[in-house]
Design a protein around this motif. Structure first.
Motif, PDB file in Angstrom:
ATOM      1  N   UNK A 224     -33.580  74.200  65.875  1.00  0.00           N
ATOM      2  CA  UNK A 224     -33.024  74.960  66.967  1.00  0.00           C
ATOM      3  C   UNK A 224     -31.696  74.472  67.393  1.00  0.00           C
ATOM      4  N   UNK A 225     -31.284  73.280  67.302  1.00  0.00           N
ATOM      5  CA  UNK A 225     -30.187  72.651  67.215  1.00  0.00           C
ATOM      6  C   UNK A 225     -29.060  73.466  66.185  1.00  0.00           C
ATOM      7  N   UNK A 226     -29.336  73.165  65.105  1.00  0.00           N
ATOM      8  CA  UNK A 226     -28.559  73.876  64.043  1.00  0.00           C
ATOM      9  C   UNK A 226     -28.477  75.428  64.181  1.00  0.00           C
ATOM     10  N   UNK A 227     -29.311  75.932  64.602  1.00  0.00           N
ATOM     11  CA  UNK A 227     -29.325  77.635  65.039  1.00  0.00           C
ATOM     12  C   UNK A 227     -28.142  77.680  65.966  1.00  0.00           C
ATOM     13  N   UNK A 228     -28.180  76.856  67.061  1.00  0.00           N
ATOM     14  CA  UNK A 228     -27.281  77.139  68.176  1.00  0.00           C
ATOM     15  C   UNK A 228     -26.031  76.423  67.775  1.00  0.00           C
ATOM     16  N   UNK A 229     -25.893  75.411  66.875  1.00  0.00           N
ATOM     17  CA  UNK A 229     -24.515  75.121  66.530  1.00  0.00           C
ATOM     18  C   UNK A 229     -23.986  76.131  65.801  1.00  0.00           C
ATOM     19  N   UNK A 230     -24.799  76.515  64.945  1.00  0.00           N
ATOM     20  CA  UNK A 230     -24.139  77.593  64.052  1.00  0.00           C
ATOM     21  C   UNK A 230     -23.666  78.918  64.919  1.00  0.00           C
ATOM     22  N   UNK A 231     -24.263  79.302  66.144  1.00  0.00           N
ATOM     23  CA  UNK A 231     -23.860  80.517  66.932  1.00  0.00           C
ATOM     24  C   UNK A 231     -22.621  79.997  67.228  1.00  0.00           C
ATOM     25  N   UNK A 232     -21.943  78.743  67.638  1.00  0.00           N
ATOM     26  CA  UNK A 232     -20.824  78.304  68.018  1.00  0.00           C
ATOM     27  C   UNK A 232     -19.980  78.422  66.855  1.00  0.00           C
ATOM     28  N   UNK A 233     -20.238  77.805  65.865  1.00  0.00           N
ATOM     29  CA  UNK A 233     -19.269  77.734  64.575  1.00  0.00           C
ATOM     30  C   UNK A 233     -19.000  79.108  64.079  1.00  0.00           C
ATOM     31  N   UNK A 234     -19.966  79.984  64.098  1.00  0.00           N
ATOM     32  CA  UNK A 234     -19.736  81.135  63.310  1.00  0.00           C
ATOM     33  C   UNK A 234     -18.575  82.045  64.381  1.00  0.00           C
ATOM     34  N   UNK A 235     -18.947  82.059  65.602  1.00  0.00           N
ATOM     35  CA  UNK A 235     -18.142  82.860  66.475  1.00  0.00           C
ATOM     36  C   UNK A 235     -16.988  81.956  66.779  1.00  0.00           C
ATOM     37  N   UNK A 236     -16.575  80.924  66.297  1.00  0.00           N
ATOM     38  CA  UNK A 236     -15.418  80.108  66.462  1.00  0.00           C
ATOM     39  C   UNK A 236     -15.323  79.709  68.081  1.00  0.00           C
ATOM     40  N   UNK A 237     -16.335  79.392  68.578  1.00  0.00           N
ATOM     41  CA  UNK A 237     -16.419  79.274  70.029  1.00  0.00           C
ATOM     42  C   UNK A 237     -16.433  77.609  70.241  1.00  0.00           C
ATOM     43  N   UNK A 238     -16.084  77.139  71.549  1.00  0.00           N
ATOM     44  CA  UNK A 238     -16.339  75.608  72.039  1.00  0.00           C
ATOM     45  C   UNK A 238     -15.310  74.805  71.783  1.00  0.00           C
ATOM     46  N   UNK A 239     -14.102  75.186  71.011  1.00  0.00           N
ATOM     47  CA  UNK A 239     -12.740  74.256  70.743  1.00  0.00           C
ATOM     48  C   UNK A 239     -11.682  74.798  71.023  1.00  0.00           C
ATOM     49  N   UNK A 240     -11.557  76.093  71.629  1.00  0.00           N
ATOM     50  CA  UNK A 240     -10.381  76.668  71.997  1.00  0.00           C
ATOM     51  C   UNK A 240      -9.542  77.481  71.021  1.00  0.00           C
ATOM     52  N   UNK A 241     -10.281  77.819  69.877  1.00  0.00           N
ATOM     53  CA  UNK A 241      -9.776  78.822  68.931  1.00  0.00           C
ATOM     54  C   UNK A 241      -9.735  80.118  69.567  1.00  0.00           C
ATOM     55  N   UNK A 242     -10.853  80.526  70.044  1.00  0.00           N
ATOM     56  CA  UNK A 242     -10.742  82.176  70.735  1.00  0.00           C
ATOM     57  C   UNK A 242      -9.911  81.987  71.920  1.00  0.00           C
ATOM     58  N   UNK A 243      -9.966  80.798  72.683  1.00  0.00           N
ATOM     59  CA  UNK A 243      -9.022  80.635  74.048  1.00  0.00           C
ATOM     60  C   UNK A 243      -7.848  80.949  73.619  1.00  0.00           C
ATOM     61  N   UNK A 244      -7.198  80.348  72.494  1.00  0.00           N
ATOM     62  CA  UNK A 244      -5.776  80.232  72.221  1.00  0.00           C
ATOM     63  C   UNK A 244      -5.372  81.792  71.728  1.00  0.00           C
ATOM     64  N   UNK A 245      -6.186  82.244  70.843  1.00  0.00           N
ATOM     65  CA  UNK A 245      -6.185  83.787  70.697  1.00  0.00           C
ATOM     66  C   UNK A 245      -6.149  84.595  71.913  1.00  0.00           C
ATOM     67  N   UNK A 246      -7.188  84.251  72.833  1.00  0.00           N
ATOM     68  CA  UNK A 246      -6.979  85.016  74.077  1.00  0.00           C
ATOM     69  C   UNK A 246      -5.754  84.884  74.999  1.00  0.00           C
ATOM     70  N   UNK A 247      -5.015  83.877  74.451  1.00  0.00           N
ATOM     71  CA  UNK A 247      -3.872  83.666  75.369  1.00  0.00           C
ATOM     72  C   UNK A 247      -2.707  84.709  75.049  1.00  0.00           C
ATOM     73  N   UNK A 248      -2.845  85.246  73.865  1.00  0.00           N
ATOM     74  CA  UNK A 248      -1.919  86.416  73.328  1.00  0.00           C
ATOM     75  C   UNK A 248      -2.449  87.742  73.523  1.00  0.00           C
ATOM     76  N   UNK A 249      -3.508  87.983  74.483  1.00  0.00           N
ATOM     77  CA  UNK A 249      -4.009  89.146  74.602  1.00  0.00           C
ATOM     78  C   UNK A 249      -3.177  89.874  75.715  1.00  0.00           C
ATOM     79  N   UNK A 250      -2.760  91.077  75.711  1.00  0.00           N
ATOM     80  CA  UNK A 250      -1.998  91.696  76.380  1.00  0.00           C
ATOM     81  C   UNK A 250      -3.201  91.958  77.582  1.00  0.00           C
ATOM     82  N   UNK A 251      -2.518  92.233  78.943  1.00  0.00           N
ATOM     83  CA  UNK A 251      -3.065  91.968  80.175  1.00  0.00           C
ATOM     84  C   UNK A 251      -4.035  93.146  80.291  1.00  0.00           C
ATOM     85  N   UNK A 252      -3.760  94.356  79.777  1.00  0.00           N
ATOM     86  CA  UNK A 252      -4.720  95.576  80.044  1.00  0.00           C
ATOM     87  C   UNK A 252      -5.735  95.578  79.057  1.00  0.00           C
TER      88      UNK A 252
END
Ligand code: PFF
Length: 453
Positions: A224-252
């Motif tokens: 169960x832990x591996x499945x959850x960990x992989x959900x984060x890993x595969x979506x690039x979540x939990x470490x700021x990668x998507x956050x930094x990409x989000x910081x370049x998203x146009x406001x609208x």
């Protein structure tokens, strides 16, 4: 609202470009290399079901949270966390969440690059005809030979780090984008061709059954832990990668629609990769739980047998390298932006420094497949430990804190503004998920893994 911030690193030219970049980050070795082998190690269908569940109720709400936090802060995750916490009258120490993400990014990239190196070496193997008509044993021997050679692994690892840092130095927005735009769809097409091949192996239904018919008795304590960990890993979540990409998203741009698109595309690629690989595994009498080498010992058999296999095989490994490349740059981007913002470094200088550090840590992974393979802690090699620590512990913990930040620290008004949502059902549902379901879900899985529940 507070005056709208601008990122000093620029902005994506459109929502579509962001979708491409974030999908480029999400789709990578995690989908094609890791998903099949951990599915094999954890018994198939039940594991896949858990993984899909984690994507839906934990991954998607956290991805929305990361993008909205990034866009509101518009700085490196470390500075964004500090700024937004202060804006909501909370402690700027939240920046440590940004720091843990930066560390996770370095650690992941250090071994990610070694595995991407395997794919690089396979480009040349395929093109040189090594797999032409090769039997399962012959392909296995080629793979074992690669792992046994620290020099080759190190050389490919070095090349991949240099490739990554070259793009990072130029800036993500000028880097890989144009390439990703047509490479991703091509990769998907090739996976479909492989599924077509798998259909004729005689073991297609066995492969599908393995992937999609859940047998919960096959799960282990850790699954169960591996499945959850992989959900984060595969979506690039939990470490700021998507956050930094989000910081370049146009406001609208709409965050919700975008998130569903990225998560959907990522999941499709993983499932299709699984549908291509498992029939080949069963048709050749191979072991689904063979571990990290799974795709490297199965897919070459298929390419070695199919018409045009030399071309398709070479192209396939080229595309995996590209998928890994576009993920790798996002792993290091949070660190680079911080170095630029706080240390006044040029992107190029920051990239060289980051590349050197990552390269050194990667040497540990290289050696863990040969000279150090006997050194184990908790029955795990250096590579296993790094993978376990980052994917199964650091990313979920980071994600949990990100959910808490978006659900409890930021004001309701701030999150509503970023999501462009009023107090209607969709918003309430998201807020309920990040405030309660996600933090509780991650905690329960952790407790379960250590045997408390
Ligand atoms: N999502 C990438 C993959 O599936 O290969 C790996 C990854 C990239 C993980 C970026 C985390 C990250 F921040």
């Amino acid at each position: 609202m507070a005056e709208r911030r601008k990122s000093m690193h620029g902005e994506w030219s459109s929502r579509w470009v962001f979708i491409m970049a974030a999908t480029g980050s999400a789709v990578g070795l995690g989908n094609i290399w890791k998903f099949p082998y951990i599915t094999g190690e954890n018994g198939g269908g039940a594991f896949v079901l858990l993984y899909l569940l984690c994507i839906a109720i934990i991954g998607i709400p956290i991805m929305m949270a990361e993008i909205l936090i990034g866009r509101r802060g518009r700085q490196s995750p470390i500075n964004t966390m500090a700024t937004l916490a202060k804006e909501a009258s909370h402690s700027p120490h939240w920046k440590f969440l940004g720091w843990s993400g930066v560390v996770a990014g370095f650690l992941i990239l250090s071994y990610y690059s070694v595995i991407a190196g395997w794919a690089l070496s396979y480009v040349f193997r395929s093109a040189g005809g090594s797999f032409d008509g090769a039997s399962a044993d012959e392909v296995g021997a080629i793979f074992d030979g690669l792992l046994a050679s620290p020099e080759s692994l190190l050389a490919w690892h070095t090349i991949f780090i240099v490739m990554t840092m070259m793009v990072v130095a130029r800036g993500v927005r000028h880097g890989l984008e144009k390439a990703i735009r047509f490479l991703m769809p091509t990769l998907f097409m090739l996976l479909l061709i492989l599924v077509g091949y798998a259909l004729n192996t005689g073991a297609f239904s066995q492969g599908l059954e393995f992937l999609f018919s859940p047998d919960f008795s096959k799960l282990s304590q850790d699954s169960v832990l591996v499945a959850m960990g992989h959900a984060f890993f595969t979506l690039s979540l939990g470490m700021g990668a998507i956050m930094i990409y989000g910081s370049y998203v146009p406001h609208k741009a709409s965050i919700t629609g975008t998130t569903f698109y990225i998560a959907g595309a990522d999941t499709m690629v993983a499932l299709v990769a699984g549908m291509a690989i498992f029939p080949i595994v069963f048709a050749n009498g191979l072991e689904p739980g063979a571990g990290p080498g799974l795709i490297f010992v199965t897919l070459p058999i298929a390419f070695g047998q199919m018409p045009g296999g030399l071309f398709f095989g070479t192209l396939f490994f080229v595309l995996i390298v590209f998928a890994a490349w576009s993920s790798a740059i996002s792993l290091i981007e949070p660190a680079i932006t911080w170095l630029v913002e706080n240390k006044g470094m040029k992107r190029a200088t920051a990239s060289i420094g980051a590349g050197i550090v990552t390269w050194f840590v990667g040497v540990g992974t290289v050696l863990s497949f040969n000279l150090w393979s006997g050194y184990k802690l908790f029955d795990k090699t250096f590579f296993d430990l790094l993978d376990y620590l980052t994917a199964n512990i650091m990313l979920p913990l980071g994600g949990l804190m990100i959910a808490v930040f978006a659900g409890w620290i930021m004001t309701k008004q701030a999150t509503q503004e970023e999501l462009h949502m009023h107090d209607h059902f969709g918003y309430r549902m998201w807020r309920f998920l990040v405030r309660y379901v996600t933090p509780l879900g991650v905690t329960v899985v952790f407790l379960n893994a250590i045997g408390v529940i």
